[in-house]
Design an enzyme around this catalytic site. Structure first.
Site, short mmCIF file in Angstrom:
data_model
loop_
_atom_site.label_atom_id
_atom_site.label_comp_id
_atom_site.label_asym_id
_atom_site.label_seq_id
_atom_site.Cartn_x
_atom_site.Cartn_y
_atom_site.Cartn_z
CG ASP A 112 -6.09 1.33 7.71
OD1 ASP A 112 -5.62 1.68 6.61
OD2 ASP A 112 -5.53 0.59 8.53
NE ARG B 284 4.42 1.96 6.21
CZ ARG B 284 4.35 3.19 5.70
NH1 ARG B 284 5.27 3.63 4.86
NH2 ARG B 284 3.34 3.97 6.00
CB CYS C 86 -10.97 -9.65 13.12
SG CYS C 86 -9.62 -9.84 11.94
CE LYS D 118 -2.64 1.63 10.13
NZ LYS D 118 -1.90 0.96 9.09
NE ARG E 160 -5.44 -7.79 6.77
CZ ARG E 160 -4.37 -7.27 7.37
NH1 ARG E 160 -3.86 -7.86 8.43
NH2 ARG E 160 -3.78 -6.19 6.89
NE ARG F 274 -2.82 -0.41 3.29
CZ ARG F 274 -3.73 -1.38 3.23
NH1 ARG F 274 -4.78 -1.24 2.47
NH2 ARG F 274 -3.60 -2.48 3.95
CE1 TYR F 275 0.04 4.22 3.89
CE2 TYR F 275 0.25 1.96 4.65
CZ TYR F 275 -0.43 3.16 4.65
OH TYR F 275 -1.57 3.30 5.39
CB CYS G 177 -5.83 -15.64 14.89
SG CYS G 177 -5.84 -14.57 13.45
S1 SF4 Z 1 -7.51 -8.91 15.00
FE1 SF4 Z 1 -7.99 -10.45 13.42
S2 SF4 Z 1 -5.99 -11.02 12.59
FE2 SF4 Z 1 -5.62 -10.04 14.58
S3 SF4 Z 1 -5.59 -11.76 16.08
FE3 SF4 Z 1 -7.68 -10.91 16.04
S4 SF4 Z 1 -8.74 -12.23 14.55
FE4 SF4 Z 1 -6.56 -12.50 14.20
#
Ligand code: SF4
Length: 349
Positions: A311, A95, A111, A318, A113, A91-92, A104
């Site tokens: 974001d 990085r 979350c 961001k 994502r 995106r940048y 996870c």
């Molecule tokens: S915020 Fe999302 S990616 Fe991060 S630990 Fe929690 S579930 Fe996993």
């Protein structure tokens, strides 16, 4: 007695007294959409008699998650828009994000994502995917920093993490490797000497950013896990998501920021809640976030101050979202008590 396990279903949560048995059927609908996992370390922190427990709010599913608003999106920060190859988000210019896994240790109810992580998510990068991702990084000399995220990269075995660091360490233009993780707080036993050794690079600076949202997460075991990382020469940063009912009071936010600093973790970002589907019950408004930042500015040490960021939806990046202490004309400033002063001073000060 068998050792406690990560709970992964509404039924298991009911068995542990974390949800009412009559709520299980409705919560199965949530769990069918968004992964569920809460580790023993986090289960131990929940007070089941508190219907508003700030740890439970983060990990125990709620039927509110079935309410998706039109402005919410499965990719609120635009990962897909900026993904040149699988597992990389660029995106940048200087990085990239490298996402070796979408698994996870816990699944957070807010979350950003949430549609990519979990057993039904985007999974792990296989050998070919990893080759392509490292090839992309090697082929872009403007990449100075690689942020290893996911999912949570610290669920990977020390062997895999060691391989990943070794491969990044061979790319000369990469100077910084940053891991984003919840593991030291949510599963501190996983931070073994072997895992910490795997994170170290012979050539690059390595940072670990810990995501934690409530002071209670920084238990003695979590602090000991972080001490291992810091004492291995790896600086730590704190990342927090601003969450309604978890850390949206000056007291809760101050306590968390102090807990970070006591653990030798420098608070880095306070993220405004992203527009992920089914998360509106956990989001504050931007003005509430600004009021909180003002409140903690006057209340706790400068070391405890994160930058409050949003974001921008759609993958536009961001940016800091205040509050602002300087008037638009640049001729007056506000002190931590909210009193406005002329700058430079005119007359008596
Ligand atoms: S915020 Fe999302 S990616 Fe991060 S630990 Fe929690 S579930 Fe996993």
């Amino acid at each position: 007695m068998s050792s406690p396990k990560t709970l992964r279903s509404p039924e298991a949560l009911a068995g542990a007294g974390l949800v009412a048995p009559e709520a299980v059927a409705a919560l199965e609908r949530v769990a069918a959409q968004y992964a569920v996992a809460i580790t023993p370390a986090m289960i131990a922190l929940v007070d089941p008699s508190d219907p508003d427990d700030p740890i439970a709010r983060q990990f125990v599913p709620a039927t509110d998650e079935l309410v998706a608003l039109p402005e919410e999106s499965g990719d609120p920060v635009g990962d897909f828009t900026h993904s040149p190859v699988e597992g990389i988000v660029h995106r940048y210019a200087d990085r990239v994000l490298l996402k070796p896994t979408h698994t996870c240790a816990v699944y957070c109810r807010f979350c950003f994502r949430r549609e990519m992580v979990g057993p039904e998510g985007l999974g792990m990068l296989g050998p070919e995917g990893l080759d392509a991702a490292f090839g992309y990084i090697a082929g872009h000399p403007e990449i100075w920093e690689v942020i290893v995220t996911g999912g949570d990269p610290l669920v990977l075995s020390p062997r895999r993490l060691g391989d990943l660091v070794a491969r990044l360490s061979k790319i000369e233009h990469v100077k910084v490797i940053r891991f984003h993780t919840r593991v030291p707080a949510v599963d501190p036993q996983a931070v073994t000497d072997e895992l910490v050794a795997a994170l170290k690079s012979p050539t690059q600076a390595v940072y670990v950013a810990l995501h934690a949202n409530h002071a209670r997460e920084l238990t003695p075991a979590a602090r000991a896990a972080c001490a291992k990382i810091v004492e291995a020469g790896i600086p730590m940063l704190g990342q927090t998501v601003l969450l309604k009912g978890v850390n949206d009071t000056p007291e809760a936010l101050s306590a968390l920021m102090r807990a970070f600093v006591e653990t030798r973790i420098k608070p880095y970002y306070l993220h405004h809640g992203d527009l992920a589907p089914g998360t509106s019950h956990l989001r504050t408004s931007l003005s509430e976030g600004q009021d909180l930042m003002r409140a903690i500015r006057g209340r706790v040490s400068g070391l405890c101050q994160p930058t409050y960021v949003l974001d921008t939806p759609g993958g536009h990046g961001k940016g800091p979202v205040g509050p602002n202490y300087v008037s638009q004309d640049g001729l007056s400033v506000e002190d931590p008590d909210g009193v406005v002063w002329a700058y430079p001073p005119r007359g008596e000060v």
